[in-house]
Scaffold this active site. Structure first.
Site, PDB file in Angstrom:
ATOM      1  N   GLY A  17       4.163 -15.948   3.359  1.00 13.59           N
ATOM      2  CA  GLY A  17       5.500 -15.666   2.990  1.00 13.59           C
ATOM      3  C   GLY A  17       6.472 -16.148   4.024  1.00 13.59           C
ATOM      4  N   GLU A  36       5.387 -18.245  15.715  1.00 11.54           N
ATOM      5  CA  GLU A  36       3.961 -17.599  15.439  1.00 11.54           C
ATOM      6  C   GLU A  36       3.082 -17.791  16.735  1.00 11.54           C
ATOM      7  OE1 GLU A  36       1.999 -16.625  12.675  1.00 11.54           O
ATOM      8  OE2 GLU A  36       0.769 -16.516  14.036  1.00 11.54           O
ATOM      9  N   CYS A  44      -3.929 -14.617   5.082  1.00 12.15           N
ATOM     10  CA  CYS A  44      -4.460 -15.291   3.942  1.00 12.15           C
ATOM     11  C   CYS A  44      -5.191 -16.372   4.220  1.00 12.15           C
ATOM     12  CB  CYS A  44      -3.392 -15.382   2.893  1.00 12.15           C
ATOM     13  SG  CYS A  44      -4.008 -16.214   1.026  1.00 12.15           S
ATOM     14  N   CYS A  49      -7.811 -14.198   2.465  1.00 14.37           N
ATOM     15  CA  CYS A  49      -8.055 -14.962   1.119  1.00 14.37           C
ATOM     16  C   CYS A  49      -9.071 -15.935   0.997  1.00 14.37           C
ATOM     17  CB  CYS A  49      -6.896 -15.274   0.120  1.00 14.37           C
ATOM     18  SG  CYS A  49      -5.322 -13.978   0.572  1.00 14.37           S
ATOM     19  N   LYS A  52     -12.672 -15.772   2.843  1.00 16.07           N
ATOM     20  CA  LYS A  52     -13.290 -14.863   2.065  1.00 16.07           C
ATOM     21  C   LYS A  52     -13.699 -15.414   1.176  1.00 16.07           C
ATOM     22  CE  LYS A  52     -11.344 -13.191  -1.014  1.00 16.07           C
ATOM     23  NZ  LYS A  52     -10.498 -11.872  -1.171  1.00 16.07           N
ATOM     24  N   TYR A 100      -0.380 -26.528   7.024  1.00 16.73           N
ATOM     25  CA  TYR A 100       1.045 -25.931   7.060  1.00 16.73           C
ATOM     26  C   TYR A 100       1.982 -26.529   8.118  1.00 16.73           C
ATOM     27  CZ  TYR A 100       0.032 -21.942   4.151  1.00 16.73           C
ATOM     28  OH  TYR A 100      -0.265 -21.390   2.863  1.00 16.73           O
ATOM     29  N   TYR A 179     -10.622  -3.180  -1.835  1.00 18.30           N
ATOM     30  CA  TYR A 179     -10.652  -4.409  -2.225  1.00 18.30           C
ATOM     31  C   TYR A 179     -11.783  -5.169  -1.075  1.00 18.30           C
ATOM     32  CZ  TYR A 179      -6.068  -5.163  -4.894  1.00 18.30           C
ATOM     33  OH  TYR A 179      -5.289  -5.227  -5.745  1.00 18.30           O
ATOM     34  N   GLU A 183     -15.492  -6.534  -1.570  1.00 18.36           N
ATOM     35  CA  GLU A 183     -15.640  -8.101  -1.687  1.00 18.36           C
ATOM     36  C   GLU A 183     -16.870  -8.404  -0.445  1.00 18.36           C
ATOM     37  OE1 GLU A 183     -11.530  -9.531  -3.260  1.00 18.36           O
ATOM     38  OE2 GLU A 183     -11.498  -9.484  -0.962  1.00 18.36           O
ATOM     39  N   HIS A 438     -14.510 -20.801 -28.608  1.00 17.56           N
ATOM     40  CA  HIS A 438     -16.148 -20.227 -28.703  1.00 17.56           C
ATOM     41  C   HIS A 438     -17.018 -21.441 -28.066  1.00 17.56           C
ATOM     42  CE1 HIS A 438     -19.015 -17.769 -30.344  1.00 17.56           C
ATOM     43  NE2 HIS A 438     -19.586 -19.044 -31.059  1.00 17.56           N
ATOM     44  N   GLU A 443     -13.041 -15.186 -25.230  1.00 17.97           N
ATOM     45  CA  GLU A 443     -12.418 -15.186 -26.607  1.00 17.97           C
ATOM     46  C   GLU A 443     -12.614 -13.673 -27.081  1.00 17.97           C
ATOM     47  OE1 GLU A 443     -15.156 -16.529 -29.577  1.00 17.97           O
ATOM     48  OE2 GLU A 443     -16.840 -16.505 -28.386  1.00 17.97           O
TER      49      GLU A 443
HETATM   50  P1  NDP Z   1      -7.450  -0.458   0.349  1.00 16.27           P
HETATM   51  O1  NDP Z   1      -6.127   0.010   0.690  1.00 16.27           O
HETATM   52  O2  NDP Z   1      -7.690  -1.212  -0.773  1.00 16.27           O
HETATM   53  O3  NDP Z   1      -8.694   0.430   0.814  1.00 16.27           O
HETATM   54  C1  NDP Z   1      -8.834   1.096   1.814  1.00 16.27           C
HETATM   55  C2  NDP Z   1     -10.100   1.991   1.688  1.00 16.27           C
HETATM   56  O4  NDP Z   1     -10.379   2.896   2.917  1.00 16.27           O
HETATM   57  C3  NDP Z   1     -10.139   2.991   0.578  1.00 16.27           C
HETATM   58  O5  NDP Z   1     -11.535   3.083   0.065  1.00 16.27           O
HETATM   59  C4  NDP Z   1     -10.067   4.291   1.510  1.00 16.27           C
HETATM   60  O6  NDP Z   1     -10.667   5.344   0.705  1.00 16.27           O
HETATM   61  C5  NDP Z   1     -10.265   4.108   2.618  1.00 16.27           C
HETATM   62  N1  NDP Z   1     -10.060   4.842   3.711  1.00 16.27           N
HETATM   63  C6  NDP Z   1      -8.789   4.682   4.173  1.00 16.27           C
HETATM   64  N2  NDP Z   1      -8.661   5.539   5.388  1.00 16.27           N
HETATM   65  C7  NDP Z   1      -9.818   6.207   5.408  1.00 16.27           C
HETATM   66  C8  NDP Z   1     -10.174   7.159   6.245  1.00 16.27           C
HETATM   67  N3  NDP Z   1      -9.276   7.699   7.150  1.00 16.27           N
HETATM   68  N4  NDP Z   1     -11.426   7.528   6.122  1.00 16.27           N
HETATM   69  C9  NDP Z   1     -12.493   6.988   5.146  1.00 16.27           C
HETATM   70  N5  NDP Z   1     -11.855   6.245   4.438  1.00 16.27           N
HETATM   71  C10 NDP Z   1     -10.664   5.534   4.526  1.00 16.27           C
HETATM   72  O7  NDP Z   1      -7.776  -1.430   1.642  1.00 16.27           O
HETATM   73  P2  NDP Z   1      -8.336  -2.770   2.075  1.00 16.27           P
HETATM   74  O8  NDP Z   1      -8.577  -2.640   3.577  1.00 16.27           O
HETATM   75  O9  NDP Z   1      -9.666  -2.843   1.256  1.00 16.27           O
HETATM   76  O10 NDP Z   1      -7.380  -3.823   1.596  1.00 16.27           O
HETATM   77  C11 NDP Z   1      -6.008  -3.912   2.356  1.00 16.27           C
HETATM   78  C12 NDP Z   1      -4.983  -4.750   1.257  1.00 16.27           C
HETATM   79  O11 NDP Z   1      -5.515  -6.152   1.325  1.00 16.27           O
HETATM   80  C13 NDP Z   1      -5.270  -4.200  -0.348  1.00 16.27           C
HETATM   81  O12 NDP Z   1      -4.691  -3.077  -0.440  1.00 16.27           O
HETATM   82  C14 NDP Z   1      -4.882  -5.551  -0.881  1.00 16.27           C
HETATM   83  O13 NDP Z   1      -3.310  -5.213  -1.041  1.00 16.27           O
HETATM   84  C15 NDP Z   1      -5.246  -6.623   0.006  1.00 16.27           C
HETATM   85  N6  NDP Z   1      -6.254  -7.439  -0.213  1.00 16.27           N
HETATM   86  C16 NDP Z   1      -6.070  -7.992  -1.425  1.00 16.27           C
HETATM   87  C17 NDP Z   1      -7.162  -8.904  -1.790  1.00 16.27           C
HETATM   88  C18 NDP Z   1      -7.415  -9.298  -3.182  1.00 16.27           C
HETATM   89  O14 NDP Z   1      -6.000  -9.530  -3.763  1.00 16.27           O
HETATM   90  N7  NDP Z   1      -8.574  -9.701  -3.759  1.00 16.27           N
HETATM   91  C19 NDP Z   1      -8.491  -8.984  -1.228  1.00 16.27           C
HETATM   92  C20 NDP Z   1      -8.571  -8.147   0.246  1.00 16.27           C
HETATM   93  C21 NDP Z   1      -7.465  -7.484   0.655  1.00 16.27           C
HETATM   94  P3  NDP Z   1      -9.794   6.143  -0.538  1.00 16.27           P
HETATM   95  O15 NDP Z   1      -9.787   5.272  -1.632  1.00 16.27           O
HETATM   96  O16 NDP Z   1     -10.840   7.393  -0.542  1.00 16.27           O
HETATM   97  O17 NDP Z   1      -8.447   6.526   0.054  1.00 16.27           O
END
Ligand code: NDP
Length: 453
Positions: A17, A36, A44, A49, A52, A100, A179, A183, A438, A443
């Site tokens: 960004g 930076e 990312c 991203c 990963k 970059y 996420y 992953e 197809h 599809e």
């Molecule tokens: P998420 O917010 O997606 O998930 C967090 C996870 O941690 C959930 O399962 C949550 O549980 C759990 N959690 C949070 N606090 C606690 C706790 N105190 N005890 C136990 N479990 C807990 O975060 P991520 O870290 O996976 O990813 C962060 C962000 O990064 C995403 O929201 C996304 O925006 C971005 N991202 C996007 C990707 C993509 O576009 N492919 C790939 C990776 C990241 P619960 O669900 O029960 O709250």
């Protein structure tokens, strides 16, 4: 007359960004600096991203090798060398960081290396030097959050380290089910690590459509991920080089690594926001208006640090719109936060745009669901039991598509195309009038004729 400030714009944070905003502003003629402390690229490119996805590509080859047998291949002695992959990944990241840097040089943006901190409404301190600007843009992103559970913060790695391990753990516990957790479960399981996914909910990926969640849970289990749903980590200890993970249901796991994938927090702790009384949310996110302006008029913010929709392309769009508005005198179409497609690069991947069935219900829509579940053609001969799931949520009032969801091979590539149609306001009749390609899985999106009961 000498300019009042050193720069028109100082951007703190050289991620996707911040780089976009700085480059576009400079292109419009502004005098821009970006601060930076690491290499340019941000989460990312350096810690998210990009690396990963490279690891997802690498690990998914394991399933291709398995599937190959059904097509007559005998592949003997297939062996994976983790350190070779990590070396290749590092080389690719070096290349990208160089690109970059080149973008900044070409645009005439000054790169100030070091940690940036606000020293006043128009002042930024970088390693003891003060630089001034008419506007300051914060684009510092987020940082992994690790819950305060005994031993977890001392012994767990996060996605930052998991992408750059010198050796692959033979057995790993991944904590969380968002996420990042799913992953990395796919990555480690694909490469052959015994992988435990521990999470407190009943299913992974809260907020995604229930049918996709169910499908992914089944697929992960089939691919050998050990699922510990409805559980949390009670403590982590270290002994003889192993991590002893005790779950709150009494299960003990003796593993080589523990990874916390428990969310991310805005990276605002040492920015100097408090002294300037900049309004922030409880989790530290900078509160901004539609133009990205904070409560301090000279201070703006974009991307994950604002905790709106935390996705790279959203931060890039926010940065571009900011630069066009304030330095190009252009008013671009604002971002529609309602129609943002996203993908989870789990194995198989999952992608979606718009409302889930539960969200459509909660919003009071009268809607029909078109759903399809099938074994992808490749899986018939390969013998893989995994099912592709597709779903369209259609508004009964005007026939518009409220949501499209898919779990299965190529889901992110397919949903990207569907997203254009949905942003353009496509109706189910438009989907029906589209001739399919197809034989493809895609599809199916234009051939589902009967609503689910
Ligand atoms: P998420 O917010 O997606 O998930 C967090 C996870 O941690 C959930 O399962 C949550 O549980 C759990 N959690 C949070 N606090 C606690 C706790 N105190 N005890 C136990 N479990 C807990 O975060 P991520 O870290 O996976 O990813 C962060 C962000 O990064 C995403 O929201 C996304 O925006 C971005 N991202 C996007 C990707 C993509 O576009 N492919 C790939 C990776 C990241 P619960 O669900 O029960 O709250």
């Amino acid at each position: 007359m000498a300019p009042k400030y050193d720069f028109d714009l100082i951007t703190i944070g050289g991620g996707s960004g911040g780089v976009r905003a700085s480059r576009i502003a400079a292109g419009h003629g502004a005098r821009v600096a970006v601060v930076e402390e690491d290499r340019l690229g941000g989460t990312c490119v350096l810690r998210g991203c990009v690396p990963k996805k490279l690891l997802v590509f690498g690990s998914s080859i394991a399933a291709d090798i398995e599937d190959a047998a059904g097509f007559g291949w005998t592949i003997e002695g297939a062996h994976h060398d983790w350190s070779r992959l990590i070396k290749a990944k590092r080389k690719e990241l070096d290349r990208l960081a160089g690109i970059y840097q080149g973008l900044m040089d070409q645009a005439g943006v000054t790169v100030l290396s070091g940690k940036g901190r606000l020293a006043g409404p128009h002042e930024v301190e970088v390693d003891g030097n003060i630089w001034t600007a008419e506007r300051i843009l914060i684009a510092v992103g987020g940082w992994p959050y690790v819950p305060d559970i005994p031993g977890l913060r001392d012994h767990a790695i996060t996605s930052n380290e998991a992408l750059d391990l010198d050796a692959r753990p033979d057995e790993i516990v991944i904590f969380g089910s968002g996420y990042i957790a799913v992953e990395f479960a796919g990555i480690f399981a694909g490469f052959g690590s015994k992988t435990h996914l521990v999470f407190r909910a009943d299913k992974a990926l809260r907020g995604f459509d229930e049918d996709m969640r169910d499908g992914l849970m089944a697929a992960m289990a089939q691919r050998g991920v050990h699922i510990h749903a409805g559980a949390s980590i009670a403590s982590v200890d270290e002994a003889s080089g192993k991590k002893q993970v005790t779950l709150d249901n009494g299960t003990c796991l003796n593993v080589d690594a523990v990874m916390a994938a428990t969310g991310r927090m805005p990276n605002t702790a040492q920015l100097g926001l408090e002294a300037l009384k900049v309004a922030c949310a409880k989790n530290g996110a900078i509160l901004v208006d539609a133009d990205g302006q904070s409560s301090l008029p000279s201070l703006y913010a974009i991307g994950d640090v604002t905790d709106r929709v935390n996705l790279t392309p959203v931060a890039i769009a926010e940065g571009h719109i900011f630069a066009d508005k304030f330095y190009g005198n252009m008013t671009r179409r604002p971002i529609s936060y309602d129609h943002i497609a996203s993908a989870v690069f789990s194995q198989p991947p999952l992608a979606s745009i718009g409302l889930t069935e539960a969200a459509a219900k909660a919003k009071g829509h009268s809607f029909s669901v078109y759903q399809s579940g099938f074994r992808a053609m490749k899986n018939t001969i390969s013998g893989r039991q995994e099912k592709t799931v597709m779903k369209l949520i259609v508004d009964n009032a005007d026939d518009r598509i409220l949501g499209a969801h898919m779990l299965g091979p190529d889901a992110p590539e397919i949903i990207q195309g569907i997203a254009i149609a949905i942003v353009a306001g496509a109706t189910k009749a438009d989907f029906d009038a589209t001739i399919g390609i197809h034989p493809t899985a895609a599809e199916e999106f234009v051939t589902m004729r009967t609503p689910r009961a």
